[in-house]
Design an enzyme around this catalytic site. Structure first.
Site, PDB file in Angstrom:
ATOM      1  N   HIS A 128       0.474  -1.096  -0.280  1.00 48.72           N
ATOM      2  CA  HIS A 128       0.317  -0.150  -0.183  1.00 48.72           C
ATOM      3  C   HIS A 128       1.265   1.198  -0.134  1.00 48.72           C
ATOM      4  O   HIS A 128       2.329   1.400   0.779  1.00 48.72           O
ATOM      5  CB  HIS A 128      -0.856   0.074   1.654  1.00 48.72           C
ATOM      6  CG  HIS A 128      -2.163   1.401   1.669  1.00 48.72           C
ATOM      7  ND1 HIS A 128      -1.852   2.002   1.428  1.00 48.72           N
ATOM      8  CD2 HIS A 128      -3.311   1.257   1.043  1.00 48.72           C
ATOM      9  CE1 HIS A 128      -3.036   3.038   1.907  1.00 48.72           C
ATOM     10  NE2 HIS A 128      -3.946   1.561   1.549  1.00 48.72           N
ATOM     11  N   ASP A 205       3.082  -4.480   7.910  1.00 47.53           N
ATOM     12  CA  ASP A 205       1.337  -3.806   7.761  1.00 47.53           C
ATOM     13  C   ASP A 205       0.426  -4.249   7.767  1.00 47.53           C
ATOM     14  O   ASP A 205       0.249  -5.543   6.850  1.00 47.53           O
ATOM     15  CB  ASP A 205       1.641  -2.846   6.024  1.00 47.53           C
ATOM     16  CG  ASP A 205       0.151  -2.577   6.226  1.00 47.53           C
ATOM     17  OD1 ASP A 205      -0.988  -2.380   6.623  1.00 47.53           O
ATOM     18  OD2 ASP A 205       0.464  -1.432   5.023  1.00 47.53           O
ATOM     19  N   GLN A 208      -4.891  -4.970   6.987  1.00 48.65           N
ATOM     20  CA  GLN A 208      -5.546  -6.102   6.612  1.00 48.65           C
ATOM     21  C   GLN A 208      -6.005  -7.168   7.335  1.00 48.65           C
ATOM     22  O   GLN A 208      -6.580  -8.352   7.020  1.00 48.65           O
ATOM     23  CB  GLN A 208      -5.631  -6.220   4.429  1.00 48.65           C
ATOM     24  CG  GLN A 208      -5.676  -5.594   4.133  1.00 48.65           C
ATOM     25  CD  GLN A 208      -7.212  -4.561   4.426  1.00 48.65           C
ATOM     26  OE1 GLN A 208      -8.215  -4.967   4.470  1.00 48.65           O
ATOM     27  NE2 GLN A 208      -7.575  -2.958   3.552  1.00 48.65           N
ATOM     28  N   LYS A 231     -10.925  -0.199  10.720  1.00 46.63           N
ATOM     29  CA  LYS A 231     -10.985  -1.613   9.551  1.00 46.63           C
ATOM     30  C   LYS A 231     -11.169  -2.615  10.580  1.00 46.63           C
ATOM     31  O   LYS A 231     -11.463  -3.655  10.080  1.00 46.63           O
ATOM     32  CB  LYS A 231      -9.743  -1.809   8.751  1.00 46.63           C
ATOM     33  CG  LYS A 231      -9.337  -0.163   7.480  1.00 46.63           C
ATOM     34  CD  LYS A 231      -8.161  -0.807   7.156  1.00 46.63           C
ATOM     35  CE  LYS A 231      -7.067   0.359   6.015  1.00 46.63           C
ATOM     36  NZ  LYS A 231      -8.274   0.533   4.797  1.00 46.63           N
ATOM     37  N   CYS A 371      -4.562   2.661  -3.582  1.00 49.50           N
ATOM     38  CA  CYS A 371      -4.113   3.451  -2.846  1.00 49.50           C
ATOM     39  C   CYS A 371      -3.016   2.014  -3.335  1.00 49.50           C
ATOM     40  O   CYS A 371      -1.490   1.860  -2.506  1.00 49.50           O
ATOM     41  CB  CYS A 371      -3.509   3.237  -1.703  1.00 49.50           C
ATOM     42  SG  CYS A 371      -4.515   4.422  -1.251  1.00 49.50           S
TER      43      CYS A 371
HETATM   44  C1  LIG Z   1      -2.400  -2.595   3.274  1.00 51.37           C
HETATM   45  C2  LIG Z   1      -2.926  -1.160   3.895  1.00 51.37           C
HETATM   46  N1  LIG Z   1      -1.640  -0.903   5.246  1.00 51.37           N
HETATM   47  C3  LIG Z   1      -2.157   0.371   5.086  1.00 51.37           C
HETATM   48  C4  LIG Z   1      -3.190   0.661   5.023  1.00 51.37           C
HETATM   49  C5  LIG Z   1      -3.866   2.513   5.516  1.00 51.37           C
HETATM   50  O1  LIG Z   1      -4.823   2.038   6.613  1.00 51.37           O
HETATM   51  P1  LIG Z   1      -4.578   3.853   6.859  1.00 51.37           P
HETATM   52  O2  LIG Z   1      -5.809   5.045   5.925  1.00 51.37           O
HETATM   53  O3  LIG Z   1      -5.861   3.560   7.990  1.00 51.37           O
HETATM   54  O4  LIG Z   1      -3.652   4.173   7.597  1.00 51.37           O
HETATM   55  C6  LIG Z   1      -4.622   0.448   4.168  1.00 51.37           C
HETATM   56  C7  LIG Z   1      -5.987   1.187   4.081  1.00 51.37           C
HETATM   57  O5  LIG Z   1      -5.928   1.659   3.089  1.00 51.37           O
HETATM   58  C8  LIG Z   1      -4.263  -0.891   4.093  1.00 51.37           C
HETATM   59  O6  LIG Z   1      -5.315  -2.045   3.362  1.00 51.37           O
END
Ligand SMILES: Cc1ncc(COP(=O)(O)O)c(C=O)c1O
Ligand SMILES: Cc1ncc(COP(=O)(O)O)c(C=O)c1O
Lengths: 414, 135, 414, 135
Positions: A128, A205, A208, A231, A371
């Site tokens: 991401h 990370d 998910q 999430k 993203c």
């Molecule tokens: C794999 C992953 N990493 C990071 C994020 C970033 O999360 P946040 O926007 O809550 O910081 C997301 C969510 O969009 C994600 O799916």
């Protein structure tokens, strides 16, 4: 504590989510955008309500009753989260806004102190943006190098690249536990073993994964882990950075100000102990308490049940999607190697047109680059549509979705 | 079909875009994209005596962006530059006969924005705030 | 919009704050800890509730109905805040967690790019830790120098020092609009004039002013302004950084990741336009929307009325406090030069003992260093007690407070 | 008076601290502070044959911290080092006869923490997690 449910009672669970009663464009809402953010159970919503109606106060420094109650609830939430991911100690849990801030905290506080010219930061091509851009900035600043582990046709990390790219110049490996595009679950233990052999750290990370499956930070042996409350049934504006305390102790602070200091003089300052050193200013108190209740909710259902349900519905959806002419699904074929995220394209219908047509049927899906532009570029796909599931979704909803896809196909290819 | 914003006419323009392609002797070209959808539109204009003599567009993206750009090319042909500068959101919505809603509106307005970029560029005038805000 | 109230109807306002019905230690709650955090009106609490029950979704990238509704509400909140502080443009409003993060954002993004060895950063001795420590870290890193404008006996900034310390080496002046300890309202326009003459910027810590009086960013002509939602009837976890767009445009981003990028490639990234460049990851969506409603509430009462009420109650409290033997009040004598914050000590009763005794009477006050240790050191006072008021406080509550102080005095000096 | 945690005995020890001051021939000293209140306590112990022969304390801070430290000095005099190491939160609360609540408890336990720091220091032993957690 209620006994763990042996099998999942989805109708019962749906009762807990008021938004699922909503209608969109005259149709019952079908919420398949859980990878973007999840819906919240009434238990979490009412926790926020109760906080503001009964014991809202600033925490830590207050001596009065409200401050005492708010402080206790806030710190209990931290303990719940520590247990939920099996951290060694409660002070390994730092509250932040979201996974993105968690990763930035490490890139700033650990990264600025530890990354030097010529060092290597290893990422994967499925990351991401939140787990790419902070490292790009760090690498630019320090003259370090980024390398990306690529994937095979099924969307799994390439074994050869894992072992080729992680080497003695590698200082940190930043990897998603589960891909928000492909759904792939990565084998983190393999990565931590490979990285630790060279003394490199591993940041996971888990945005998910933590919401959807049992995640054991100690077992994974990762050095840092980032995830977002919103999430996983928690409120917006609260997230978590887990870190092994030995790293946290050696890191300088990131944000500075109230709440995180021991002493301040005009000439300098000293820091509080963990985890407060990393929590500057008034925190999202209601958010943290709400996240604690979200964790209660998930534990009560049990993460095994959550994961099983999602495997079931993902398997059903994948099977039914093969019925549709021209529909391409990305990511692993085997359901056991995925979380409940299905990215796809339907013929040459643009992903945004598809999302708009679904919306007219009351179905919320996401479309675009998710993203993950480097992954899109690698796959040479400009955009994808994505359906992502949670504990409250049903096969019947999938059926409605399949019919809507069929409609869209006919609309564009009459 | 119940799909309100994908009326037959939109889909027709999407599948069979009018004025698609290059204009050999164009006086000005402009190009822009919509970060939400990744839509891209390029406009090529032939200008004569303060009027748009001919126009072609090229692009990639969603049906709304491509159809609206194509419809727009038909309408601006023969219009004076001043008239084009005066066009706004409502003209495009009228043209398309749909309200794509607050998110997709950017797709619908991309074509107009690019036409305006071309016209301002041709006139050597600074892009106005209003044009920047379109998408 | 409801017509502005000519005079304030406090009983009517109190009805909006459910927590004021609470009892603490068997006594009705008297909440005098508003400088730490304010209570929330039902309008804000219900906004959060409604958000999560009806239109919770991730914003900006989503095409479906819920995402559309959430995005609109989130951006409307930004517009409300821009109007509330009279910003030139909506994109000058960046959402952060709190005032502390806002100041850190400037210290990192603007500071790291603009402060060089030998430069001067001018602060005041009455700053909150959040407006000191980020600058200390920056100065340490860059070899810059901090200087502190000191105060006179009444707690006003020393005129001579303002004009002596702000000079051609000064790059930024960081100053609180209203002191959370002394209550002093600083004359920001004088500071911006002095600073701009030398091309220095001015960051205003408005954490204690924006909630309590009309603040006009354009009129003050400050370059940056930081404040927290939770102190102005908004939810926890949301704050604001205002900045002139010319500065924001030239600054690199701070946190990096999703939502703030235009394009990401494996080789680098580009940024979205303002204000999104500074908002990485999923924001505190409910928090921002809630803060918008808090602003509606305050505008509806009118900031003039809020300020007038607080001057009235502060004047009354100051007068009555002189009745108590051995009670010392810090800060300006004139009510017109203060916000509704009264710090004091009673004989040699330790501030924490006093707070505990007040708590037993249901009165919430704060005690300690109030995150202003350099000021405490300057005044040579180890700790203070602090009562701070808001729109829902009454003279009758002050009377109860005075009686409780009298009791404490007798308890410790029988 | 209704002030539950400021019982007469607490206020008495606060106003007239027993065993306050310096111990000329102390074998060990220790000092610590409570970041919440800024309370400071120093303990000086004379140790003989594994027992606490004599003790003095000095300090500044709130009534709870100063009174509890003073009360503690009376109780530990004559106790073996092992007995002191075994003392915990409940002993202090019993001694004071109040429950200061979750926030002020740190004030109440500061004296005990400092005594333990002194004892562990005297024995050349590492400070345990339990001691660190007291305040
Ligand atoms: C794999 C992953 N990493 C990071 C994020 C970033 O999360 P946040 O926007 O809550 O910081 C997301 C969510 O969009 C994600 O799916
Ligand atoms: C003057 C001042 N500045 C900054 C802050 C920090 O606010 P926050 O903790 O919400 O970041 C406060 C509040 O404690 C304050 O009173």
């Amino acid at each position: 504590m209620v006994e763990k449910l042996a099998t999942i009672n989805v109708p019962r669970i749906r009762e807990d989510f008021p938004i699922l009663k909503r209608r969109v464009n005259g149709k019952p809402l079908i919420y398949f955008d859980n990878a973007a953010t999840s819906q919240k159970p009434i238990q979490v919503i009412e926790t926020l309500d109760k906080y503001y109606r009964e014991y809202n106060a600033n925490i830590h420094r207050g001596i009065h009753k409200l401050a005492e109650e708010a402080t206790i609830a806030h710190e209990e939430a931290r303990e719940k989260i520590a247990k939920f991911i099996n951290a060694n100690r409660t002070e390994e849990i730092v509250f932040v806004r979201n996974a993105t801030e968690a990763i930035n905290l490490v890139a700033y506080a650990w990264g600025r102190a530890n990354i030097k010219q010529g060092d290597k930061i290893v990422l994967t091509i499925m990351e991401h943006h939140s787990n790419i851009v902070p490292w790009q900035q760090l690498a630019n600043e320090k003259g370090a190098k980024l390398e990306f582990i690529k994937i095979d046709e099924e969307g799994h990390l390439r074994q050869d690249e894992i072992h080729e790219l992680i080497d003695e110049r590698t200082k940190i490996v930043c990897i998603t536990h589960a891909s928000n595009v492909l759904g792939t679950i990565n084998s983190i233990k393999e990565i931590t073993r490979a990285a630790h052999r060279f003394g490199a750290l591993v940041l996971v990370d888990a945005a998910q994964s933590v919401p959807h499956m049992r995640v054991d930070a100690r077992d994974l042996d990762c050095d840092f882990m980032a995830f977002s409350g919103h999430k996983m049934m928690g409120p917006t504006g609260i997230g978590v950075l887990y870190g092994k305390s030995k790293h946290f102790e050696n890191m300088p602070p990131f944000l500075c100000g109230g709440e995180m200091i021991k002493e301040v003089h005009t000439t300098g300052a000293s820091w509080k102990d963990l985890p407060y050193k990393f929590e500057a200013g008034t925190p999202n108190i209601a958010g943290a308490i709400g996240l604690g209740v979200a964790v209660d909710y998930l534990r009560n259902v049990s993460m095994e049940t959550v994961h099983d349900h999602e495997k079931q519905i993902t398997g059903y959806a994948l099977t039914r999607m093969t019925e549709i002419d021209g529909l391409v699904v990305y990511g692993p074929k085997e359901v056991t190697k995925r979380v409940g995220v299905i990215s796809f394209n339907l013929g040459d219908i643009h992903a945004h047109d598809l999302a708009s047509i679904m919306d007219e049927e009351g179905i919320a899906i996401r479309s675009g680059h998710h993203c993950a532009q480097p992954l899109m570029e690698f796959l040479n796909v400009p955009a994808m549509s994505r359906a992502s599931f949670y504990i409250y979704n049903t096969n019947e909803e999938v059926d409605v979705f399949i019919n809507a896809l069929e409609k869209a196909r006919k609309l564009f290819n009459p | 079909m119940s799909s309100d914003i994908y009326k037959d006419i939109i889909l027709d323009y999407y599948r069979n875009p009018r004025n698609f392609g290059d204009l050999a002797n164009a006086d000005v070209r402009a190009k822009d994209s919509n970060p939400l959808c990744g839509d891209i539109i390029e406009m090529q204009l032939k200008i004569n005596d303060g009027k748009i003599d001919d126009v072609r567009f090229k692009g990639k993206g969603c049906a709304i962006s491509q159809a609206s750009a194509s419809m727009l090319t038909e309408v601006i042909k023969g219009k004076s530059l001043d008239d084009v500068k005066a066009m706004g959101k409502s003209n495009v919505l009228e043209l398309m006969g749909i309200d794509p809603g607050p998110t997709r509106i950017k797709c619908a307005l991309l074509g107009l924005k690019v036409v305006k970029l071309a016209v301002y560029g041709y006139l050597g005038q600074a892009i106005t705030e209003e044009v920047k805000q379109l998408v």
